[in-house]
Design a protein around this motif. Structure first.
Motif, PDB file in Angstrom:
ATOM      1  N   UNK A 122      -2.460   5.520  33.890  1.00 50.34           N
ATOM      2  CA  UNK A 122      -3.613   6.232  34.463  1.00 50.34           C
ATOM      3  C   UNK A 122      -4.425   7.092  33.353  1.00 50.34           C
TER       4      UNK A 122
ATOM      5  N   UNK B 224      -8.666   3.680  30.476  1.00 53.91           N
ATOM      6  CA  UNK B 224      -9.730   3.360  31.440  1.00 53.91           C
ATOM      7  C   UNK B 224     -10.241   1.847  31.232  1.00 53.91           C
TER       8      UNK B 224
ATOM      9  N   UNK C 244     -12.705   0.700  29.974  1.00 49.24           N
ATOM     10  CA  UNK C 244     -13.234   0.236  28.580  1.00 49.24           C
ATOM     11  C   UNK C 244     -11.837   0.000  27.527  1.00 49.24           C
TER      12      UNK C 244
ATOM     13  N   UNK D 239     -10.927  -3.434  28.604  1.00 48.61           N
ATOM     14  CA  UNK D 239     -11.914  -4.400  28.152  1.00 48.61           C
ATOM     15  C   UNK D 239     -11.702  -4.876  26.426  1.00 48.61           C
TER      16      UNK D 239
ATOM     17  N   UNK E 133     -27.542 -10.205  31.997  1.00 49.17           N
ATOM     18  CA  UNK E 133     -26.674  -9.723  32.917  1.00 49.17           C
ATOM     19  C   UNK E 133     -27.011 -10.376  34.130  1.00 49.17           C
TER      20      UNK E 133
ATOM     21  N   UNK F 286     -16.117  -8.450  40.170  1.00 46.93           N
ATOM     22  CA  UNK F 286     -17.090  -8.134  39.832  1.00 46.93           C
ATOM     23  C   UNK F 286     -17.149  -8.262  38.326  1.00 46.93           C
ATOM     24  N   UNK F 287     -18.595  -8.274  37.740  1.00 50.21           N
ATOM     25  CA  UNK F 287     -18.809  -8.539  36.306  1.00 50.21           C
ATOM     26  C   UNK F 287     -19.349  -7.196  35.827  1.00 50.21           C
ATOM     27  N   UNK F 288     -18.831  -6.848  34.811  1.00 50.36           N
ATOM     28  CA  UNK F 288     -19.321  -5.533  34.100  1.00 50.36           C
ATOM     29  C   UNK F 288     -19.077  -5.627  32.539  1.00 50.36           C
ATOM     30  N   UNK F 289     -19.979  -5.525  31.666  1.00 47.92           N
ATOM     31  CA  UNK F 289     -19.802  -5.644  30.522  1.00 47.92           C
ATOM     32  C   UNK F 289     -19.549  -7.192  29.872  1.00 47.92           C
ATOM     33  N   UNK F 290     -19.904  -7.962  30.969  1.00 44.33           N
ATOM     34  CA  UNK F 290     -19.496  -9.242  30.404  1.00 44.33           C
ATOM     35  C   UNK F 290     -18.393  -9.673  30.633  1.00 44.33           C
TER      36      UNK F 290
ATOM     37  N   UNK G 257     -12.126  -5.422  42.054  1.00 49.00           N
ATOM     38  CA  UNK G 257     -12.972  -4.377  42.465  1.00 49.00           C
ATOM     39  C   UNK G 257     -12.622  -3.130  41.912  1.00 49.00           C
ATOM     40  N   UNK G 258     -11.197  -2.771  41.732  1.00 49.09           N
ATOM     41  CA  UNK G 258     -10.871  -1.347  41.338  1.00 49.09           C
ATOM     42  C   UNK G 258     -11.184  -1.134  39.716  1.00 49.09           C
ATOM     43  N   UNK G 259     -11.385  -2.100  38.980  1.00 48.17           N
ATOM     44  CA  UNK G 259     -11.492  -2.282  37.645  1.00 48.17           C
ATOM     45  C   UNK G 259     -10.420  -1.650  36.669  1.00 48.17           C
TER      46      UNK G 259
END
Lengths: 792, 210
Positions: free
Chosen positions: A79, A82, A84, A87, A113, A196-200, A205-207
Motif C-alpha cells: 500500500x 503508488x 508511479x 510504472x 495521448x 485504462x491507459x495512463x502515462x502510456x 481500473x484500480x491502477x
C-alpha cells in the motif's frame, strides 16, 4: 496348419537360439538408449478429429496474433507504493527484456495521448459517416435543432467532465460524429477487458496493476522454446523490486505445465506399475524367472516407441502416457506361456496355447488397428505403438521365452484349474447376480454425460489457472467472446465481404453485441461513396446555413463566435481516400486485433458473445457463405463432439466386426461367441455406470480407452471358452487371473496421474477390465455349463 | 489532451491531480499536508467555480456542493446556473441534469477517462502526494496561508497544456481553500471552497439523484 508352421518356426529358433537371443538383446538395449532421443509432442491437435470446422479453428488459433503473445502482469503488493512506482518498475522490467525469444514488448500506447488520437480519428468523418447517418442529421439544420444542440453543449461544458468534452463539442457541435465515437468505444470493449491507459501504460481500473504484451517468435507447439521463454520471463520477474509482484499469462505456460505434468505422470505410473508387476509375479509364481514377464514387454515397448517415433517423427506425450497400460496388456502372453509350461511341466506346452494366444493377440490388435481408420492422428500413433508392442511381445513369448523356462518332471498342480474350481455359488444364482449388477449399472449409466470441451485436455497446474482467474478479475475480463472470421484474398475484398456478412449477421443477432472492424473503418468502396455524399451534402447551402444558425444562436448560450471554428476548419479534411489513420497508434492497435493477413488471404474478425443465441444462427450463416467461419469455444466443443460421435460409431462398428470374425474363427460356434461377448457388454456397462457414479463426464479419450477394453475383455471370454471347449489343462484360469491383474495394475497406475485425460483413461480401463474379468470368471463359465456343456 | 482532461477535470472537481516537487524545501511541507489530509474521512463543502474559457464570451460562475465519504462515495451538486448532480458509488457513476431530467448511469471501469479522474481524486484525499511528484515542479509562494504553485516539467505531458496551478490551503491546512489553474490557451478556472465541514456526518440525500 497353424501348428505345423508354429513348430517349423519354433524349431528354427531353437537351432539358432543363441544368435537370435543376442540379436534381440542388442536391439532392446539400443531401443532403450533410443528412447532418450525420441522427440515428444504435447500438441493437443494430435488428439482432435480431422474436421473442417475444427481444423479451421485450430489453424486460426495457431496463426492468429493471439497465439504468439505472452502477457506479463505486474502488480503492487504494498500500500505504501503508488502507480508511479509501478510504472517505473514496469519500464525497468521492459528494458531488461532483451532476448532473441522476444520480438516486441508493448507497455501501452505511447506517443500522442488517446484523446488527441480520437480527435484526429474523427477528422476522417467524411470517409466514415454513411449517407443514411448524414440524412438523419439534416433534421437538426434548423433554428430549433441548433438551439437544442447549443443548449445541451453549454450544459455539458458546465459539468465536471466538461473539459474533456470541450474539444469534441467544438469539432462536432451537432453530434454528427457521435456514431464514430460509439463504434470506437464498442470495438475497444469487444475483447472484454477493462484497461485504462495512463502515462502510456496499460493499467487495470484500480491502477495497481500494469501489463506488458510480449510478442514472441516461439510457437506454442515448441515445447523446448516455450520452456526457455517461460524460464526467461520468470527469472526477470524474480528481479522485480519487492513491492512489485508479477505473473505470466500465456499459452506457453500451459504447454510447459502440461509437458511437466505428463512427464511426471509417465514416471509415476510406470514406476507404480513396475513395482506392482514385480510383487504380483514374484508372489504368484515364486520364481525369479518370472521377472522376464516384465523384461519382455518393457523391451517390446521400448522398440515400439522407437519404431513409432521413426514413422511419425514425434510421439505424443498422451500416447507415451499409456505405456504402463501397454506393458500390462503385452505381458499377458508371457503369463499364459509361463503358466502353460509350469502346468504341463514341458516347454512344448506353449504350442498348445499358441493358437488361442495368437487369436487373442489378433483380437486386441484388430481393435487397435481400427484406430488407423480414425482421423485423430494421435490414435494412429497409439495404434502403431500398441500393435508393435503386442506383436513383438507375442513373438518373444512364443519363440524365445520358453527357452528360459525350466522343465519340471512333475506338472505344477497349483497352477492347474478347471471349471469346477469356479463354482462357489449355483450357476443360476451367479447369472441372476450378474443381471442385477448390470441393471443397477445401466440405471446409473443413463446419467452419464459426455464432455467435449477442449480445455479438458489441459492439465495445467492449478497455480496457472488461478493466476488466469486473478488476471480476469484484475482487468475486468468478461466471458471470452466468439469470433466470426471472414477470409478472402485481398485486403479490400475481405473488408467488402465483411461488410456484406455484417449486414446479414446483425439481421440475425442484432448489432448491440456484435463488433466488427468495418463498422469503424469501412472498405475503400464504402469510404469513397461516403466521401462523395459528404461533400455533396455540405458544400454550398448546408454549410452556409449551419454557419448562419450557429452565429445567430451561439451568443444565447454564451458561446463565442470562434467556438465552433474547428468544425468548419475540419469539414473537408480527411477526405483523401488514400490517406488513412494508420499513423494513429490507437487505430493500429484496434486494426491489429481485427484484421490480419494469413498466407495471401486477409481475415477480418467480428466479435460477439459466445452464447447459443449468437452461435447457432451465425454458424448457419457461416455454412451458407464460403470463406466465413466461426471460432468459438462452444462451437468448437460442438464440432469436436459431433466429429467424435461420428468417429466412435464408425470405429466401433469396424472393431465390432473384426472382433466378431476373429472370435467366431477361434471358437467356431455362434453360441460360444455370443457368450464370450458378455464380458465385453459387462465392461461397457461398467464403464458408463462408473463414470456416472463418480459424476465424471465421459470424454473422447475414455471412449477410445473403452475400445481397448473391448479388445482385452473379449480375450478373457475367448480364453475361458476355448480352454473349456478343448479341455485344455494349461492353467487358463490362473493365467487369465494374473494377466487381468497385471493389465489392471497398468490401468490402475493411471489413476495416480495428475493429467485429467490420463486419469479418465485409467478410470475407463479399471472399470471396464475389472467388470470384464469378473464376468469372464463367473457368468461366462455358468452360461457355458448351462447352455453348452450340460446340454452337450 | 487526455492528460489535460484528467488534470483539468480533477481541478474542476476541486482537486489537484498531479503534484510534483523536486525542490527539497517543499518536500517536508508536502509530507505534512499529506498527513493532514489523510485524516479526512468525510467532506462537505460548498464551492464557487469560475470558468474563463475561450469558447465562452463571458466567464461562467458555478455554485454548488461537493460531498465525499471515504472510501468510495463522491457527489458533485451544481445549483447555479444549472441544476446538475453527479454521484459516484464504487464503480457506478450516475448523473442527472435539468435538461433531460433523467438519470444516466455508467460504469466507471467502462469509462476509463472518468475512472482515471476519480482515481486521481482518491490519491489526493488519501494524502499520497508522493505518487504525484513525477511531473510537476513545486514551490511555496506563501506560508500563511500555504500557497503552492505547481508548474509542469518539460517532460510532462501537461507541459503543453498547463501553465501553472496554484493551490491555497486553509489555515488549519486540512483542506484546500482555493485552486487556480492557468492553461496555455488562456483558459482558466478558479475554484473556491466555502463552508467546508470535515469528518461530519453527511445527509443521505447527498447521494440521491432527483
Amino acid at each position: 496348419m497353424f501348428d505345423r508352421y508354429f513348430s517349423i518356426v519354433s524349431g528354427f529358433v531353437s537351432l539358432h537360439k543363441r544368435a537370435i537371443i543376442t540379436a534381440i538383446v542388442t536391439l532392446v538395449i539400443l531401443a532403450c538408449s533410443g528412447v532418450v532421443f525420441i522427440k515428444y509432442d504435447n500438441n493437443i491437435e494430435l488428439m482432435l478429429p480431422r474436421d473442417k470446422d475444427i481444423a479451421l479453428s485450430m489453424r486460426f488459433l495457431r496463426q492468429s496474433h493471439f497465439s504468439d503473445k505472452a502477457i506479463v502482469s505486474l502488480g503492487l503488493n504494498s500500500e505504501a507504493h503508488t502507480t508511479s512506482d509501478l510504472i517505473l518498475a514496469a519500464d525497468k522490467f521492459c528494458a531488461e527484456l532483451k532476448s532473441p525469444l522476444i520480438t516486441k514488448v508493448t507497455l501501452g500506447i505511447s506517443g500522442d495521448n488517446p484523446q488527441e488520437q480520437i480527435i484526429d480519428f474523427l477528422k476522417f468523418a467524411p470517409q466514415l459517416i454513411t449517407p443514411v447517418e448524414l440524412i438523419k442529421s439534416d433534421n437538426q439544420l434548423n433554428a430549433q435543432g441548433v438551439n437544442a444542440a447549443l443548449k445541451s453543449n453549454y450544459h455539458k461544458l458546465l459539468t465536471p467532465g466538461g473539459t474533456f468534452m470541450m474539444p469534441f463539442i467544438r469539432l462536432d457541435p451537432l453530434g454528427i460524429k457521435t456514431g464514430i465515437l460509439r463504434n470506437l468505444s464498442k470495438i475497444s470493449n469487444a475483447l472484454g477487458y477493462n484497461i485504462i491507459v495512463e502515462d502510456g501504460h496499460f493499467l487495470s481500473p484500480d491502477k495497481r496493476h500494469t501489463l506488458l504484451i510480449i510478442n514472441t517468435n516461439i510457437p506454442l507447439t515448441d515445447g523446448f522454446g516455450a520452456r526457455k521463454l517461460v524460464n526467461f520471463l520468470q527469472e526477470k520477474i524474480k528481479s522485480l523490486p519487492v513491492f512489485v509482484s508479477g505473473y505470466i499469462i500465456a499459452g506457453h505456460m500451459h504447454a510447459v505445465s502440461n509437458e511437466d505434468i505428463i512427464k511426471k505422470d509417465i514416471q509415476r505410473t510406470v514406476t507404480i506399475a513396475i513395482i506392482a508387476f514385480l510383487i504380483v509375479f514374484l508372489a504368484t509364481f515364486k520364481d525369479l524367472r518370472a521377472l522376464i514377464f516384465l523384461i519382455i514387454p518393457l523391451g517390446a515397448v521400448a522398440i515400439a516407441m522407437n519404431f513409432s517415433a521413426f514413422v511419425f517423427g514425434k510421439l505424443s506425450y498422451f500416447i507415451v502416457g499409456l505405456g504402463a497400460v501397454i506393458i500390462g496388456v503385452a505381458d499377458d502372453y508371457g503369463i499364459h506361456a509361463y503358466v502353460a509350461v509350469h502346468t504341463k511341466g514341458r516347454r512344448d506346452a506353449v504350442g498348445e496355447i499358441a493358437k488361442p494366444l495368437v487369436i487373442a493377440a489378433l483380437t486386441t490388435i484388430s481393435v487397435f488397428a481400427t484406430f488407423f481408420f480414425s482421423s485423430v492422428k494421435g490414435y494412429h500413433q497409439l495404434a502403431l505403438f500398441a500393435i508393435t508392442s503386442i506383436i513383438l511381445c507375442l513373438l518373444f513369448v512364443l519363440l524365445i521365452f520358453p527357452h528360459f523356462l525350466k522343465e519340471h518332471q512333475k506338472p505344477d498342480k497349483r497352477l492347474d484349474s478347471n471349471i469346477k474350481v469356479q463354482r462357489l455359488i449355483s450357476d443360476k444364482a451367479c447369472i441372476w447376480l450378474w443381471v442385477l449388477a448390470m441393471v443397477i449399472l445401466i440405471g446409473f449409466s443413463l446419467k452419464t454425460k459426455f464432455n467435449s470441451d477442449i480445455s479438458q485436455f489441459d492439465g495445467s497446474k492449478k497455480e496457472i489457472i488461478s493466476v488466469e482467474e486473478e488476471f480476469k478479475e484484475t482487468y475486468g475480463r468478461q466471458e471470452q467472446p466468439a469470433i466470426l472470421v471472414v477470409s478472402v484474398k485481398g485486403k479490400e475484398n475481405a473488408l467488402e465481404r465483411n461488410e456484406e456478412i455484417y449486414l446479414k449477421a446483425v439481421s440475425l443477432v442484432g448489432e448491440k453485441e456484435y463488433s466488427t472492424f468495418t463498422s469503424l473503418w469501412p472498405s475503400l468502396k464504402r469510404r469513397k461513396a461516403n466521401v462523395l455524399f459528404w461533400e455533396k451534402f455540405w458544400r454550398g447551402e448546408r454549410q452556409d446555413k449551419l454557419e448562419l444558425l450557429l452565429s445567430r444562436y451561439s451568443a444565447r448560450y454564451n458561446f463565442s463566435s470562434e467556438a465552433f471554428a474547428p468544425f468548419f476548419a475540419n469539414l473537408y479534411t480527411g477526405m483523401k481516400i488514400e490517406e488513412g489513420p494508420d499513423n494513429l497508434e490507437l487505430f493500429q492497435n484496434i486494426k491489429e486485433r481485427f484484421i490480419q493477413e494469413d498466407e495471401g488471404s486477409w481475415q477480418v474478425f467480428s466479435f460477439f458473445p459466445d452464447k447459443d443465441e449468437f452461435i447457432n444462427p451465425l454458424i448457419k450463416l457461416s455454412k451458407d457463405n464460403p470463406g466465413v467461419f466461426i471460432v468459438s469455444r462452444k462451437a468448437f466443443s460442438k464440432a469436436v463432439s459431433n466429429s467424435i460421435t461420428r468417429e466412435i460409431l464408425s470405429l466401433s462398428f469396424i472393431a465390432g466386426i473384426l472382433v466378431l470374425i476373429l472370435t467366431v474363427a477361434l471358437l467356431k460356434d455362434i453360441k460360444l461367441t455370443l457368450i464370450s461377448l458378455l464380458s465385453v457388454a459387462s465392461a461397457i456397462i461398467a464403464i458408463l455406470g462408473t463414470f456416472a457414479i463418480f459424476r465424471i463426464p465421459i470424454n473422447a479419450a475414455a471412449v477410445i480407452a473403452s475400445m481397448m477394453v473391448v479388445g482385452l475383455c473379449i480375450d478373457y471370454g475367448v480364453f475361458m471358452l476355448y480352454s473349456f471347449r478343448h479341455k485344455l489343462n494349461t492353467g487358463t484360469v490362473k493365467a487369465i487371473w494374473v494377466s487381468a491383474l497385471t493389465t489392471l495394475i497398468g490401468a490402475f497406475s493411471l489413476l495416480f496421474a495428475k493429467h485429467p485425460i490420463l486419469f479418465s483413461i485409467g478410470l475407463t480401463l479399471v472399470a471396464g477390465l475389472f467388470s470384464g474379468y469378473i464376468s469372464s470368471q463367473t457368468v461366462i463359465p455358468a452360461l457355458y455349463r448351462i447352455f453348452v456343456k450340460e446340454k452337450g | 489532451m487526455f492528460k489535460k482532461f484528467i488534470f483539468i477535470s480533477i481541478l474542476c472537481l476541486g482537486f489537484s491531480p498531479s503534484l510534483g516537487c523536486s525542490d527539497t524545501e517543499v518536500t517536508p511541507l508536502l509530507k505534512r499536508l499529506e498527513e493532514k489530509i489523510s485524516g479526512v474521512k468525510t467532506l462537505e463543502t460548498g464551492f464557487i467555480q469560475e470558468k474563463k474559457l475561450a469558447v465562452f464570451n463571458r466567464a461562467v460562475v458555478l455554485e454548488g456542493k461537493v460531498f465525499i465519504q471515504e472510501p468510495d462515495f463522491f457527489a458533485w451538486h451544481t445549483d447555479k446556473p444549472v441544476h446538475y448532480i453527479m454521484v459516484i458509488k464504487g464503480d457506478i457513476i450516475k448523473q442527472w441534469d435539468e435538461d433531460t431530467r433523467q438519470v444516466q448511469s455508467l460504469s466507471l471501469s467502462r469509462n476509463p477517462a472518468l475512472l482515471v479522474a476519480v482515481n486521481q481524486m482518491k490519491v489526493w484525499f488519501s494524502g499520497k502526494y508522493s505518487s504525484l511528484l513525477k511531473d510537476y515542479e513545486a514551490k511555496a509562494i506563501s506560508s500563511k496561508p500555504i500557497i503552492l504553485e505547481f508548474t509542469p516539467k518539460v517532460s510532462a505531458e501537461a507541459f503543453n497544456i498547463i501553465n501553472k496551478v496554484r493551490m491555497t490551503f486553509q489555515e488549519d491546512e486540512r483542506y484546500i481553500a482555493r485552486i487556480d489553474i492557468e492553461e496555455k490557451n488562456q483558459d482558466s478556472t478558479s475554484l473556491v471552497f466555502i463552508n467546508t465541514k470535515i469528518n461530519s456526518s453527511i445527509n443521505h440525500s447527498a447521494w440521491e439523484l432527483r
